[in-house]
Design a protein around this motif. Structure first.
Motif, short mmCIF file in Angstrom:
data_model
loop_
_atom_site.label_atom_id
_atom_site.label_comp_id
_atom_site.label_asym_id
_atom_site.label_seq_id
_atom_site.Cartn_x
_atom_site.Cartn_y
_atom_site.Cartn_z
N SER A 185 -3.31 -5.87 -3.84
CA SER A 185 -3.37 -7.25 -4.31
C SER A 185 -4.67 -7.94 -3.88
O SER A 185 -5.34 -8.61 -4.68
N ILE A 199 0.92 -2.58 -1.14
CA ILE A 199 0.93 -3.60 -2.18
C ILE A 199 0.01 -4.76 -1.79
O ILE A 199 -0.72 -5.30 -2.63
N LEU A 224 6.61 -7.12 -1.69
CA LEU A 224 5.95 -8.06 -2.60
C LEU A 224 5.78 -9.43 -1.95
O LEU A 224 4.72 -10.06 -2.06
N SER A 284 3.01 -9.25 0.50
CA SER A 284 1.68 -9.24 -0.12
C SER A 284 1.24 -10.64 -0.54
O SER A 284 0.05 -10.97 -0.47
N TYR A 322 3.46 -12.27 -10.24
CA TYR A 322 4.47 -12.14 -9.19
C TYR A 322 5.82 -12.72 -9.61
O TYR A 322 6.87 -12.14 -9.35
#
Length: 407
Positions: free
Chosen positions: A358, A354, A223, A226, A388
């Motif tokens: 995104s 991811i 995450l 990304s 997020y």
């Protein structure tokens, strides 16, 4: 004749391969080939999503044949990308070149750290794993920074041809360096038939994502990666929309990779000073702060405000890279020897997946199909930032509960 140690040769090869002279002005290259800003963001999303297809198979190939051969293959794919863009132009040529680039990245990202691990294991020196991974990332970031210093000047005087020519020549030299590396022994997967190999790859991926020691950190790192991709690929659109002079494109790129290089080199000290989990919390805070900077930059669209905000964003990106490297070292502590590169590739595959999703979602938020008016960049970043932050809070809570239960 001076003999250079193998890992230094690897770092030198990475330094040469990472001199991406075209990268700071890539959007301008896209526009020369008839593509728009929305196409630019979309193509980067496709580039990231290619990791879903190639990342784990590339890691498994490295486990089956050898890390050295796959490293050479990774650099060769990038060499073909430079050759293709030098020889041809157009929408589909740009897309094909980006696919070569994605394949190169897939081969490289899950292999270089596994090669370092195997080499250090052969030398009974595994305690230097994090330090050597940091040095490899330092070499990559330094190469990109070095190229960015001269990129805008060369582009202004000679155009994109000279930039691609330099990438072509330097990548060729880096491939020659890789050919001189030793091939340290490593365990091979047990599977023999194609069916067994498929199940071994599938089970390795599933078991990696189920491993309670690493799964939450892998997801969290993906995450964070990304968000970094989203920030970085919006640097050039932001500067373009802010009517920033070309030298700012290179300046921001230099700062970004200078900080990446610094954080990579000192990642071992950062981890020891803050601790693994505390480093994660600090990185999360800086990621949220970076979203605020991007929102302000796109709202005002003033070149110097944009430039200053992007410098602060680059600090957050540096911390994200430091955590990513620390996480790779953490993963190798729990990786099985015969599928080490495959497990590393699961981490990278999740990052690319991811990140690609995104970027593609971001593209359709700012520029939907059928002529529908999309959101402004500042509104889109507000929306993505809120999403997020919600996920980060949830994952931090789960990590805290797991650590509390373990204690």
């Amino acid at each position: 004749m001076i003999k250079i140690r193998p890992l230094r040769r690897l770092n030198l090869a990475c330094f040469l391969r990472s001199q991406l002279y075209l990268a700071p002005v890539l959007l301008l290259f896209y526009q020369q080939n008839g593509l728009s800003i929305a196409d630019f963001v979309l193509f980067q999303g496709i580039f990231q999503l290619t990791g879903i297809i190639f990342e784990i198979p590339c890691g498994y190939i490295a486990d089956v044949i050898s890390k050295k051969k796959v490293l050479i293959l990774a650099f060769l794919c990038f060499f073909l990308r430079a050759a293709l863009w030098l020889s041809f132009s157009g929408f589909y040529i740009v897309l094909l070149g980006e696919l070569f680039n994605a394949l190169s990245r897939a081969f490289l990202s899950g292999v270089y750290d596994s090669y370092i691990y195997d080499y250090l294991k052969q030398k009974n020196n595994l305690r230097h794993m994090l330090k050597e991974c940091g040095r490899a990332n330092f070499a990559m970031s330094s190469g990109a920074m070095f190229a960015a210093i001269f990129s805008a000047i060369l582009y202004a005087h000679f155009g994109t041809v000279i930039l691609l020519s330099l990438e072509f020549i330097l990548t060729l030299f880096s491939i020659i360096l890789l050919l001189t590396l030793p091939n340290p022994p490593s365990a091979r997967p047990y599977a023999t038939s194609l069916k067994e190999k498929f199940y071994e790859v599938k089970n390795t991926a599933i078991n990696t994502l189920k491993n309670p020691h690493i799964n939450l950190y892998i997801i969290y790192s993906a995450l964070l990666f990304s968000t970094t991709s989203l920030f970085c690929w919006c640097f050039q659109p932001l500067l373009k929309l802010s009517a920033a002079p070309v030298f700012m494109f290179s300046f921001v790129y230099v700062i970004n990779h200078a900080l990446r290089a610094g954080f990579s080199y000192y990642v071992n000290k950062l981890k020891n000073f803050f601790g693994f989990n505390r480093l994660l919390v600090i990185t999360t805070f800086l990621c949220v702060y970076s979203f605020a900077c991007m929102i302000l930059s796109f709202y005002f669209r003033l070149p110097y405000i944009a430039c200053i905000c992007l410098v602060f964003v680059c600090i957050g990106i540096g911390f994200q890279l430091a955590f990513a490297i620390a996480n790779i070292s953490h993963i190798h502590n729990y990786a099985a020897s015969q599928t080490r590169a495959t497990i590393s590739s699961v981490n990278n595959m999740l990052q690319q997946s991811i990140s690609g999703i995104s970027l593609i979602c971001f593209k359709f938020v700012i520029a939907p199909a059928n002529g529908i008016t999309g959101l402004s960049f500042s509104t889109a970043f507000t929306l993505f930032g809120a999403l997020y932050i919600s996920v980060f809070i949830f994952l931090l809570y789960r990590i805290y509960l797991r650590q509390h239960f373990h204690n």
